[in-house]
Design an enzyme around this catalytic site. Structure first.
Site, PDB file in Angstrom:
ATOM      1  N   ASP A 335       0.834  -1.188   0.000  1.00 34.28           N
ATOM      2  CA  ASP A 335       0.000   0.000   0.000  1.00 34.28           C
ATOM      3  C   ASP A 335       0.881   1.256   0.000  1.00 34.28           C
ATOM      4  O   ASP A 335       1.855   1.330   0.770  1.00 34.28           O
ATOM      5  CB  ASP A 335      -0.880  -0.036   1.264  1.00 34.28           C
ATOM      6  N   GLU A 372       2.079  -0.364  -4.971  1.00 31.61           N
ATOM      7  CA  GLU A 372       1.156   0.709  -5.337  1.00 31.61           C
ATOM      8  C   GLU A 372       2.051   1.945  -5.424  1.00 31.61           C
ATOM      9  O   GLU A 372       2.403   2.528  -4.392  1.00 31.61           O
ATOM     10  CB  GLU A 372       0.066   0.897  -4.275  1.00 31.61           C
TER      11      GLU A 372
END
Lengths: 671, 101
Positions: A335, A372
């Site tokens: 993330d 990401e």
């Protein structure tokens, strides 16, 4: 025969009534050793550390054991405590030190802290942050990771609880790892070969000021601890076993397991947030702080983990190694990974040591690493993330391009072509495995909502609809939200098929959002992180109601599996066409493009895309090797003629022309 | 209720009757008994559990220990397991290596 215990199996002294000895500094955390438990914890700036022991569920400690100075090596405090019943034990640390926030120190000896290395947290009730010791002797039998080539993956992103929590799921343990096990036959039927689990690290599902609910869990508390409330056996402290059982069963079905991991921030937030672990252990080491002790916020959530500090780097490595080696997890999606390339002041590092360590780690060598590649402070590294020939990326540009094309925007046909062949403008050196293509993910509209809403509808989130992305590239097909209008519904159904078909016919690794294959809606909410209910749970009744879409998706996945040329191959194996064969039209006003992927033999696929609202007649190139064109899919056709079973595609009556309907995608294959 | 256990061996079958609570403090005793059974080269292990009121995670692990210690192809059968114990065994996948009656 008498076997002598090693000498360190004997205590040397008593502290607070417990037999103890100086422990081993490594590994960190609580480790069972002969006769006892070795506790090891790090703090650079503490002046004293105390181990706090509880009988399970008791409000008051049964003992507090200060670490003698002789038990400290460097900045590591280690003690072996004997005669503990680990099954009924909860523990934590009390750490004292300077209380000078302007220098980054926030020690608070009144708070009992979680062990950042705890394999289990209590996870619920008033003492939810207490750490527990695991008995790890799970029977893995002959479990082996499927080890699928990266480019062969079809990733399915799901939320462990939301996937089976709805009453319609029909599983015996809804909303749990065990419930997910019962849905493995469904995943097999769909044909995906990799699941990406949204955060399963222990988090606080109540830490949201607006709705009182944190459903997604992107605010970790225990990085080594599988979320207890996702385990039906969590109340018996068997969550580690239940999680491992899930991995074992998925592997048995040939399905890999990726974890969505969050190392950019924690649940401790900024100055206003709670003290749970790092903040009280060694705030100045674990967090990125300004010169006057405030928290940098590159994550959009208050604090940012100081992940390129050598100690924190070690923590991240230890954590991922644990999940890979002990829990057999096949890879990770990071993330807001751009933060992992930042230094202590948030500066962008040229050669970020954490990313490099992960890329070359011996234990993680065969595991997938997916970034990401952006963060909440505007750093956007899609295509430029420090990859060390190892990292893949969530391709945000793929998402935006396909959305804009499907919606009918002008000027994106050329870029669509680039995205369909694996985004060589960004990944030519790394190959197709480097790009994880997706149209939807947990973050944003579901696929059905993408074709049903022009605007987000996040009123229920409690932030005045101010949260969530405004740039969705969505189109409601003529009516905002739910409708009975058959024309609108038919167009939406086709638009969903268009997006799915483009995704599954593009080079790179496709990722599907769970439920998109059966038309899941969040009623226009594009940031449903704070809802734990029917809005976010998968309604399994959709499996029957949208059986056409499911069948279409299943066939598109099977088609991809049957055609390696769609997963990777040389740039020379793709030829472009337009309304006229061999003449692609890259002009800005063009909405028609066709790609011929030729992998030789029967592995030859022609993908024609038309985002215009009128149909077109395309001149077909001759099918190579004297073969003939067969129709695999045509999203303009009514189900079940919108896609055929791979291998039994009907021949095309007219081998020199293809009529492609308005806003539709057609795929041909040679036999 | 305190933990009690008793083993009898007949032919190649060892039968162990358990009563009370099988937890972290009693599990090592059961492991010892399983080791004895292994030493006598039994091919079947039957655990009578109808008087067992509680099984903790350490207790569940005794089953894995037994499964791994007994020769390949040996059968472990649980008889009379109370529902809540059986459920935990099933949800964590330990039922794969044993037979529950």
């Amino acid at each position: 025969m008498t076997i002598l215990e090693p000498i360190d199996a004997y205590p040397t002294q008593r502290i607070a009534g417990y037999p103890v000895r100086a422990g081993r500094s490594l590994p960190f955390g609580a480790t069972r050793v002969p006769g006892g438990v070795n506790f090891s914890v790090f703090s650079n700036h503490a002046t004293s550390v105390t181990l706090v022991l509880y009988r399970e569920g008791e409000p008051e400690p049964m003992a507090e054991l200060p670490f003698p100075e002789s038990f400290r090596v460097g900045s590591v405090y280690a003690m072996t405590v004997f005669g503990l019943d680990v099954e009924r034990l909860e523990y934590g640390y009390r750490v004292d030190g300077p209380r000078r926030p302007w220098q980054g120190h926030r020690f608070d000896p009144d708070t009992v802290l979680s062990d950042p290395y705890a394999r289990m947290l209590t996870g619920h009730g008033p003492y939810r942050h207490r750490s527990r010791v695991t008995l790890d002797d799970f029977d893995w039998e002959d479990d082996r990771p499927p080890r699928l080539p990266h480019e062969d993956l079809v990733i399915y992103e799901l939320h462990v609880r939301g996937f089976t929590r709805h009453p319609s799921s029909g599983v015996s343990a809804p909303g749990t790892y065990a419930g997910l096990v019962e849905k493995i036959p469904y995943l097999r039927e769909l044909g995906v070969n990799c699941v990406e689990l949204m955060p399963v690290f222990e988090f606080d599902e109540t830490d949201n000021v607006f709705t009182g609910v944190n459903y997604w869990g992107y605010s970790p508390i225990g990085f080594f601890a599988p979320k207890a409330s996702y385990a039906a056996t969590g109340r018996d402290h068997m969550q580690v076993d239940e999680f491992k059982h899930l991995v074992k069963e998925l592997h048995r079905a040939g399905i890999e397991v990726l974890l969505d991991v969050v190392f950019n921030h924690t649940a401790e937030g900024d100055e206003r947030g709670p003290t749970i672990s790092f903040k009280g252990l060694d705030n100045a080491t674990y967090y990125m702080l300004t010169a006057d002790g405030h928290y940098y916020n590159f994550s959009g959530t208050g604090n940012t983990l100081n992940c390129n500090h050598p100690v924190v780097r070690g923590f991240v490595l230890d954590c991922l190694r644990y999940w890979a080696a002990e829990c057999h997890v096949d890879g990770f999606r990071f993330d807001l990974a751009a933060i992992l390339g930042r230094g202590a002041d948030g500066e962008l590092l040229h050669n970020p040591p954490l990313l490099e360590s992960l890329a070359y780690d011996p234990i993680l060598r065969d595991r997938k690493l997916i970034a990401e590649a952006w963060d909440a402070a505007g750093l956007y590294q899609v295509g430029s993330f420090p990859h060390y020939s190892r990292w893949s990326e969530w391709n945000g540009r793929y998402r935006d391009t396909v959305r804009r094309y499907v919606k009918g925007d002008l000027g994106v046909t050329g870029e669509l072509a680039t995205r369909m062949v694996g985004s060589p403008d960004m990944y030519s050196r790394r190959g197709a495995a480097a790009t994880v293509n997706f149209v939807t993910s947990h973050d944003g509209f579901t696929l059905r909502d993408l074709v049903s809403y022009d605007h987000k509808h996040n009123e229920a989130n409690g932030e005045g609809n101010g949260d969530g992305d405004d740039a969705n590239n969505s189109w409601n097909c003529g009516h905002e939200g739910e409708t009975d209008d058959p024309a609108v519904l038919a167009l939406r159904a086709r638009q969903q098929r268009n997006a799915l078909l483009l995704l599954l016919a593009s080079r790179g690794v496709p990722m599907l959002l769970a439920g998109d294959e059966i038309g899941r809606t969040q009623l226009g909410n594009n940031n449903a992180y704070c809802h734990d209910g029917p809005l976010t749970w998968l309604d399994w009744g959709l499996r029957e109601r949208n059986a056409d879409l499911f069948r279409f998706t299943r066939r598109a996945i099977a088609f991809r599996r049957a055609h390696p040329v769609l997963r990777g191959g040389s740039p020379g194996s793709v030829h472009w066409h337009g309304v006229r064969a061999w003449s692609p039209d890259w002009a800005a006003h063009s909405r028609v493009v066709a790609a011929l992927f030729d992998g030789g033999g029967n592995d030859c696929v022609y993908v024609a895309a038309n985002s215009h609202w009128e149909s077109h007649t395309l001149e077909l190139p001759a099918a190579p090797r004297g073969q003939t064109w067969h129709l695999f899919a045509d999203t303009a056709a009514a189900p079940p003629m919108d896609a055929f079973e791979p291998g039994s595609e009907p021949p095309l009556a007219n081998q020199s022309q293809l009529s492609i309907g308005p806003r539709s995608i057609a795929i041909l294959v040679t036999h | 209720m305190s933990f009690k256990m008793k083993m009898s061996v007949e032919g190649d079958t060892a039968t162990i009757r358990l009563a009370g609570e099988l937890d972290g403090s009693s599990a090592p005793d059961l492991n010892d008994l399983v080791s004895q059974a292994v030493g006598r080269q039994v091919g079947k292990l039957v655990l009578l559990l109808d008087e067992l009121t509680y099984m903790s995670s350490a207790g569940v692990r005794c089953l894995i220990f037994a499964h791994q210690k007994l020769p390949r192809g040996s059968e472990i059968t649980l008889v009379g397991t109370k529902p809540e114990v059986a459920e935990t065994i099933r949800l964590t996948g330990f039922d794969r290596s044993i037979v529950m009656q």
